[in-house]
Each structure stands twice: as C-alpha cells, then as structure tokens.
Write a protein that holds these residues in place. Structure first.
Motif, mmCIF file in Angstrom:
data_model
loop_
_atom_site.group_PDB
_atom_site.id
_atom_site.type_symbol
_atom_site.label_atom_id
_atom_site.label_comp_id
_atom_site.label_asym_id
_atom_site.label_seq_id
_atom_site.Cartn_x
_atom_site.Cartn_y
_atom_site.Cartn_z
ATOM 1 N N GLN A 27 -51.454 -34.353 12.863
ATOM 2 C CA GLN A 27 -50.671 -35.927 12.902
ATOM 3 C C GLN A 27 -51.453 -36.973 12.178
ATOM 4 N N THR A 31 -49.695 -40.052 9.881
ATOM 5 C CA THR A 31 -49.234 -41.135 9.889
ATOM 6 C C THR A 31 -49.815 -42.386 9.449
ATOM 7 N N GLN A 60 -35.866 -41.888 7.423
ATOM 8 C CA GLN A 60 -36.685 -40.943 8.548
ATOM 9 C C GLN A 60 -36.714 -39.666 7.084
ATOM 10 N N ALA A 212 -43.420 -44.236 14.112
ATOM 11 C CA ALA A 212 -43.202 -43.186 15.351
ATOM 12 C C ALA A 212 -42.711 -42.117 14.914
ATOM 13 N N GLY A 213 -40.915 -42.239 15.179
ATOM 14 C CA GLY A 213 -40.327 -41.633 15.266
ATOM 15 C C GLY A 213 -40.114 -41.039 13.300
ATOM 16 N N VAL A 215 -42.835 -39.715 12.670
ATOM 17 C CA VAL A 215 -44.174 -38.492 12.260
ATOM 18 C C VAL A 215 -43.642 -37.227 12.953
ATOM 19 N N ALA A 216 -43.124 -38.211 13.872
ATOM 20 C CA ALA A 216 -42.519 -37.021 15.473
ATOM 21 C C ALA A 216 -41.543 -35.799 14.597
ATOM 22 N N VAL A 219 -43.060 -34.354 11.737
ATOM 23 C CA VAL A 219 -43.766 -32.840 12.543
ATOM 24 C C VAL A 219 -42.879 -31.833 12.711
ATOM 25 N N ARG A 220 -42.112 -32.100 13.398
ATOM 26 C CA ARG A 220 -41.178 -31.160 13.755
ATOM 27 C C ARG A 220 -40.374 -30.011 12.149
#
Length: 386
Positions: A27, A31, A60, A212-213, A215-216, A219-220
């Motif tokens: 991660q 990032t 995104q 941050a959103g 990145v999260a 990953v999902r």
C-alpha cells in the motif's frame, strides 16, 4: 531502441513501485504513485469536468484502473503519459454518465498571464482531447515536461533518449498541438501555447482525503471489490481497453500499449482517376469509433496507394465513386482472423477521408453518419502535409 534509464540513486522508480504493489499489495508503494501522479490526473479531470465531485470520481476511477493493471503496465517509465490517457477516458466516461446537472467553475490555483486568461476559456474544454490525440512519443514528452514539470535532462534520462531528442519532440508536440487547436477555431502562437500549457500545469494539490480514498479504493479494486460511480467507470474503461487490445491483436498483431484498435481498409478497383490520385499518400488517424465507443488513436500513420492501406496489415478495398453516397467495400478480419468483405460509404476531400462501414453481414449504409453507432465503424483520416 529507447533504453529504460529511469532510476535515480536512492529513489524508487515507477516500475519499482508498480512491481511492489503488483507482487506484494504494498500500500505504501501505491500511495507513492498517487502522490507522484495525482496532480497530473486531477488536472485532466478538472479541465474536462467542471463539476468538482465529478472530477473527483474520474480521479478515483483512474487510480482504480492503475491498481487493477499495475502488473501489466508495459512502459513504466512512461507511466505519467499512460495515466494521462486513462484519466482522459475516465473523465469522458463520467461526463457521459454523470447525473449531476449543475457545473461549477474549476478553481484557479495560480494567476495566469493576461494572454493565457484570454485564451483559457476557449482552450480548456478541448485542450486535453487534442493532447490525447498526439502521437505517443510526442504526448509523452509533452506530459513529462509541460504538465509534470520535469526539466529536459531529467526527461531524457527517464526515457533513455538523447537530450536533443527530447527537445525536438517537445517542439514538434507544441507545433502539432497548435495546429490541432487552429482546426478547432482557436488560433494561438507557439508562445501562447506555452502559456496555456503552463496554466494547465498549475493544478491544485490533491486534497489528502481524496488521495487517501483513491489508495484505499485502489487496494480493494485490485482484488475485485468496489462500488459506486468510480468503480463502475473504472470497470467500463478497463473493459474498453481490453476490447481494444483484443481487436488490435486480431487485426495487426500485438502493438505497443494496446493503443491500436482498428479495422483497416485498402486497395482499389473501379477507382475513377480523380479519386485514385486524391486518395493516395500519407495520412494519420483523427478519430475512430467502433460500435459506439470512441478510442483515442489520433496521429497513427497510414499510407495509401492504388491498391492498399498500409498499416500493419494490407487488406483490400473497392471504391465506387459513381454512387451517392460514394461506396467503399473493405476487407476486415473477423473473430477467427479471416478476411471478410464489409460494405460502407465514404467522403473524400483534399485533406480528409471519412469512412462509415457497416458491421460484417449488414447492408451498405445510406449516409456517412450512422443511424445506429453500435452497429457501425466510423473513422476519419487527415492528410499529412508534406
């Protein structure tokens, strides 16, 4: 052949970070990629989408696609240019599907010179579409030097080419962009083009919650989970990119970065002398629409002679300019790789060739504009000026 000379002492390359994320779901590596390229991606999205929430969705979606395709990015030293193209596709997709009706003006971060202020309102809506249509090598240098702010020696080292090559490509890219804007009715000097690019590069920093959103969610999404408009846009654009690569392999074999998705037509009998003379020469693709989907392949060269279009393969074609509209029959590869004939119509001027071809097995179109774009292939070529 260009070398991959992207490593700086003590600094992980984009290739290193992509490998770390692809192999270990690192991660922190992802990032870092968002931090390096987020400003570029956000700039594209905000210029295409004046509505800030829509731009955030496209931002995104772009990094969701990066997360899903991290293992298959073939030229990591050109990741900025690759992300630029993906961001453009995502922004166009959001613009086509978003339900928000109200547009908000994009906030300006840095004051621009008077000349750029005058031109910016006209240029902003079309700038990125025209940059996206530049040939890959020219677009890559323009993105690195003008939109990401690298100096020319650093760009040359990253691409593994001589400094003079970077300078030459950058000059050619600006001139090509200027000519494209002129065709849009926007007349700028090279100096004004430089000011416009400076304005485009002056993008606000990515808000930390948005980064941050991304990145999260990335990953999902990399492991197959995701919801909402960004995930839907990412899935659609990823499927379109996959379809382009599959069709390109069927037509002309494996080509770099899957940028080539074409049905090529060529060769002629029944040509009148005027059309035979006018159609021959060097052309480049302006646009390509396949089954209702637009693909950014502008600038790829095509050579036309009396019997063939030469572009990876050389299928045959027949012209009949006596019909109204003028008729063209072209060979195209089917799903099994066999060449089949399709019926179409064309318009030819001194500088532009437009072709509307029906899908295999369908009757000849009656107009250069398709009644049902999902059952047609339409492409436009522009003559290369000698």
């Amino acid at each position: 052949m260009e070398a991959n000379l992207t490593r700086e002492p003590g600094v992980a390359t984009d290739g290193d970070l992509l490998k770390a994320f692809a192999e270990r779901a690192d991660q922190a590596a992802f990032t870092e990629l968002v931090e390096r390229h987020g400003r570029l991606v956000l700039g594209v999205c905000r210029r295409v989408l004046a509505d800030a929430p829509d731009a955030d969705d496209a931002f995104q979606a772009t990094f969701l696609i990066l997360a899903r395709k991290a293992r298959t990015v073939r030229r990591p030293e050109r990741l900025g240019s690759w992300l630029y193209g993906v961001a453009l596709r995502c922004a166009f997709r959001v613009r086509a599907t978003a339900r928000r009706a109200k547009e908000q003006p994009m906030p300006d971060v840095l004051p621009a010179p008077a000349e750029a202020d005058t031109d910016w309102a006209d240029v902003r809506p079309v700038l990125d579409a025209e940059i996206g249509r530049l040939p890959d090598k020219l677009r890559t240098v323009l993105v690195l030097c003008e939109l990401q702010g690298l100096d020319r020696p650093t760009a040359a080292a990253r691409l593994g080419v001589p400094l003079g090559t970077v300078s030459s490509r950058l000059s050619r890219a600006k001139e090509a962009l200027r000519r494209r804007l002129i065709r849009r009715g926007i007349t700028l000097s090279l100096v004004a083009v430089g000011l416009v690019l400076t304005r485009a590069a002056a993008t606000a920093a990515v808000p930390p919650p948005l980064a941050a959103g991304a990145v999260a969610a990335g990953v999902r999404f990399a492991v197959g989970t995701g919801s909402g408009l960004p995930a839907a846009v990412a899935a659609h654009v990823t499927q379109a990119m996959w379809a382009k690569k599959v069709l390109a392999r069927a037509v002309i074999g494996v080509l770099a970065l899957g940028l080539i998705l074409l049905l090529i037509w060529g060769g002629s009998r029944l040509l009148r002398p005027d059309d035979r003379g006018r159609i021959k020469g060097n052309w480049v693709f302006v646009s390509f629409n396949f089954a209702g989907n637009d693909f950014l392949i502008g600038g790829h060269p095509v050579t036309v002679d009396e019997t063939t279009f030469r572009f990876g393969i050389t299928p045959g074609y027949l012209l009949d300019p006596s019909k109204s509209p003028k008729a063209i029959d072209m060979q195209v590869p089917n799903a099994d790789g066999q060449m089949v004939w399709c019926e179409g119509v064309y318009e030819l001027t001194d500088d532009r060739l437009t072709v509307h071809l029906a899908m295999p097995g369908l009757p000849r179109p009656q107009s250069i504009q398709p009644a049902d774009p999902t059952r047609a292939v339409v492409f436009v070529l522009e003559r290369v000026k000698e």
